[in-house]
Enzyme design. Structure first.
Site, mmCIF file in Angstrom:
data_model
loop_
_atom_site.group_PDB
_atom_site.id
_atom_site.type_symbol
_atom_site.label_atom_id
_atom_site.label_comp_id
_atom_site.label_asym_id
_atom_site.label_seq_id
_atom_site.Cartn_x
_atom_site.Cartn_y
_atom_site.Cartn_z
ATOM 1 N N HIS A 11 19.654 -30.516 -3.146
ATOM 2 C CA HIS A 11 20.723 -29.518 -3.342
ATOM 3 C C HIS A 11 22.127 -30.042 -3.061
ATOM 4 O O HIS A 11 23.107 -29.333 -3.265
ATOM 5 C CB HIS A 11 20.431 -28.235 -2.542
ATOM 6 C CG HIS A 11 20.595 -28.328 -1.065
ATOM 7 N ND1 HIS A 11 21.699 -27.838 -0.416
ATOM 8 C CD2 HIS A 11 19.781 -28.831 -0.103
ATOM 9 C CE1 HIS A 11 21.550 -28.027 0.893
ATOM 10 N NE2 HIS A 11 20.398 -28.632 1.103
ATOM 11 N N THR B 243 0.545 -28.149 -2.084
ATOM 12 C CA THR B 243 0.697 -28.120 -3.544
ATOM 13 C C THR B 243 2.146 -28.385 -3.921
ATOM 14 O O THR B 243 3.058 -27.793 -3.332
ATOM 15 C CB THR B 243 0.240 -26.748 -4.085
ATOM 16 O OG1 THR B 243 -1.117 -26.562 -3.694
ATOM 17 C CG2 THR B 243 0.363 -26.671 -5.595
ATOM 18 N N THR C 222 16.022 -32.237 6.019
ATOM 19 C CA THR C 222 15.610 -31.861 7.389
ATOM 20 C C THR C 222 14.156 -32.267 7.597
ATOM 21 O O THR C 222 13.806 -32.899 8.602
ATOM 22 C CB THR C 222 15.777 -30.342 7.606
ATOM 23 O OG1 THR C 222 17.161 -30.016 7.482
ATOM 24 C CG2 THR C 222 15.261 -29.906 8.968
ATOM 25 N N ASN D 53 28.336 -36.015 7.185
ATOM 26 C CA ASN D 53 28.506 -34.759 6.446
ATOM 27 C C ASN D 53 29.730 -33.951 6.861
ATOM 28 O O ASN D 53 30.140 -33.048 6.156
ATOM 29 C CB ASN D 53 27.249 -33.886 6.588
ATOM 30 C CG ASN D 53 26.810 -33.723 8.025
ATOM 31 O OD1 ASN D 53 26.637 -34.691 8.757
ATOM 32 N ND2 ASN D 53 26.640 -32.498 8.450
ATOM 33 N N GLN E 11 24.182 -37.334 2.198
ATOM 34 C CA GLN E 11 25.530 -37.104 1.660
ATOM 35 C C GLN E 11 25.999 -38.194 0.705
ATOM 36 O O GLN E 11 26.930 -37.968 -0.057
ATOM 37 C CB GLN E 11 26.551 -36.935 2.801
ATOM 38 C CG GLN E 11 26.363 -35.660 3.630
ATOM 39 C CD GLN E 11 26.746 -34.384 2.884
ATOM 40 O OE1 GLN E 11 27.444 -34.409 1.867
ATOM 41 N NE2 GLN E 11 26.278 -33.249 3.372
ATOM 42 N N CYS F 261 24.486 -26.253 9.135
ATOM 43 C CA CYS F 261 23.277 -26.240 9.952
ATOM 44 C C CYS F 261 23.566 -26.078 11.434
ATOM 45 O O CYS F 261 22.654 -25.965 12.243
ATOM 46 C CB CYS F 261 22.472 -27.519 9.723
ATOM 47 S SG CYS F 261 21.953 -27.702 8.025
ATOM 48 N N SER G 174 18.187 -35.276 -0.217
ATOM 49 C CA SER G 174 17.995 -33.863 -0.527
ATOM 50 C C SER G 174 18.562 -33.544 -1.910
ATOM 51 O O SER G 174 19.628 -34.041 -2.272
ATOM 52 C CB SER G 174 18.718 -33.045 0.542
ATOM 53 O OG SER G 174 18.499 -31.684 0.330
#
Ligand code: PMP
Length: 375
Positions: free
Chosen positions: A201, A242, A70, A151, A179, A330, A199
């Protein structure tokens, strides 16, 4: 519980968990200097950057860590738009993109940038003729963003052709590859793509970490892009803050494992998918229709409608035993814009569910699932 919602997120791989654990104790800031815990953190981040780059076939310095796809989508599209503000150029994307592209497109429109949406066909692939027209029009777009794999239905776009066409007309090209990562081979070294979003995850890594891939040109120069997050200049001055070392280490391990096991996983997931679709046809022939395409698709995403069945009620009834979804996590409160873009009616959308598989699923789980569905 059987977990068949892997397009929403995937379980953490035990190998990834192992790799992350030391960095929950090792607290050094990788931007600090000289003392060992800082230097070790820096080395761990560099090793992760190398692994992500190897999975994608790009240079490590082209990997900019973000909080996920995102953020990467926001960063790239707003960053390019900001750099070309006032140029009168438009932004081109497709009607079946993830909400983190389409909502950015809506935002750009409020700032005076025209957005052109390319349609997709009944299989969810972008209309190449319409895209070609938009690419070759008089005023070239400031950016074209077309997702690699969808997705919700799993359609794979012909990114090689689209990126070459964009290059031919000197138009920057971005693809949301969230994806496809770890599911199909990706080699950016062979493709003229400037920007990619990914991404962690979705590949059995931790949440809250991803990357924007920002490719350098032939002279080794990065394209003009305004940062989304300004501050201390981390990530080559493109994404301050950071660094989240444990998450980055986990993402790096997930990328390493995904590259190592790509072919095995691809074959395993494809055979699970064939078994699942065959069983659905066998047992529910009179009421079942597939929204997913039969070719040019990602392995593991099966979007299917059951005539006369309400998807939310079915998903709720299955919930104690099997996790499936009605589409993107989402935008789960609205009827799917993706199914609507491929021509499904509201009734058809309301009877559709998405089953998405991962390397950890088994034939036995599919058999159990079919048994539960048969009641
Ligand atoms: N793009 C696509 C195609 C996705 O499937 C997702 C995750 N649903 C995202 C972007 C957003 O990714 P993240 O959760 O890392 O923000």
């Amino acid at each position: 519980m059987i977990y068949f919602d892997n397009a929403a997120t995937t379980p953490l791989d035990p190998e990834v968990r192992e790799a992350m654990l030391p960095y929950l104790h090792e607290f050094g800031n990788p931007s600090s200097k000289y003392y060992p815990i800082a230097e070790r953190a820096k080395e761990a981040v560099q090793a992760a950057r190398n692994s992500v780059a190897e999975l994608l076939g790009c240079d490590a310095e082209e990997v900019i860590f973000t909080s996920g796809a995102t953020e990467s989508n926001n960063m790239i599209i707003k960053g390019v738009a900001d750099a070309f503000w006032g140029s009168g150029k438009n932004f081109v994307t497709s009607a079946a993109e993830h909400s983190s592209i389409l909502e950015v497109a809506n935002y750009l429109q409020t700032k005076g940038i025209r957005v052109e949406l390319v349609n997709v066909d009944a299989a969810g692939h972008v209309n190449m003729e319409q895209l070609r027209q938009l690419i070759t029009q008089n005023e070239p777009p400031l950016l074209i963003s077309i997702m690699w794999g969808n997705n919700e239905v799993g359609s794979l776009n012909d990114i090689a052709t689209i990126s070459s066409l964009s290059k031919q007309y000197n138009i920057p090209f971005h693809t949301d590859a969230t994806q496809v990562l770890g599911k199909v081979p990706v080699c950016l070294a062979d493709l003229p793509i400037q920007y990619v979003s990914i991404s962690s995850h979705k590949i059995h890594g931790p949440k809250g970490i991803g990357a924007a891939i920002i490719r350098k040109d032939e002279l080794g120069i990065r394209p003009r892009l305004s940062p989304l997050i300004h501050g201390g200049g981390q990530e080559f001055d493109l994404r301050s803050g950071t660094l989240n070392v444990p998450a980055i280490v986990g993402f790096g391990k997930a990328a390493e494992v995904a590259k190592r096991d790509l072919t095995i996983n691809q074959n395993h997931i494809a055979s699970l998918e064939s078994y699942l679709t065959a069983k659905l046809k066998e047992h529910f022939e009179s009421i079942v229709t597939f929204n997913s395409p039969s070719s040019n698709k990602l392995p593991g995403i099966v979007n299917v409608r059951f005539k006369g069945i309400h998807n939310e009620l079915l998903i709720k009834k299955l919930a104690p035993y099997v996790a499936v979804s009605s589409g993107s996590a989402c935008s789960s409160s609205k009827p799917s814009h993706v199914l609507s873009s491929i021509g499904c009616s509201l009734d058809e959308i309301r009877s559709s569910i998405r089953i998405s598989l991962s390397k950890f699923n088994t034939i036995e789980e599919i058999e159990k699932f079919i048994g539960i569905l048969r009641g």
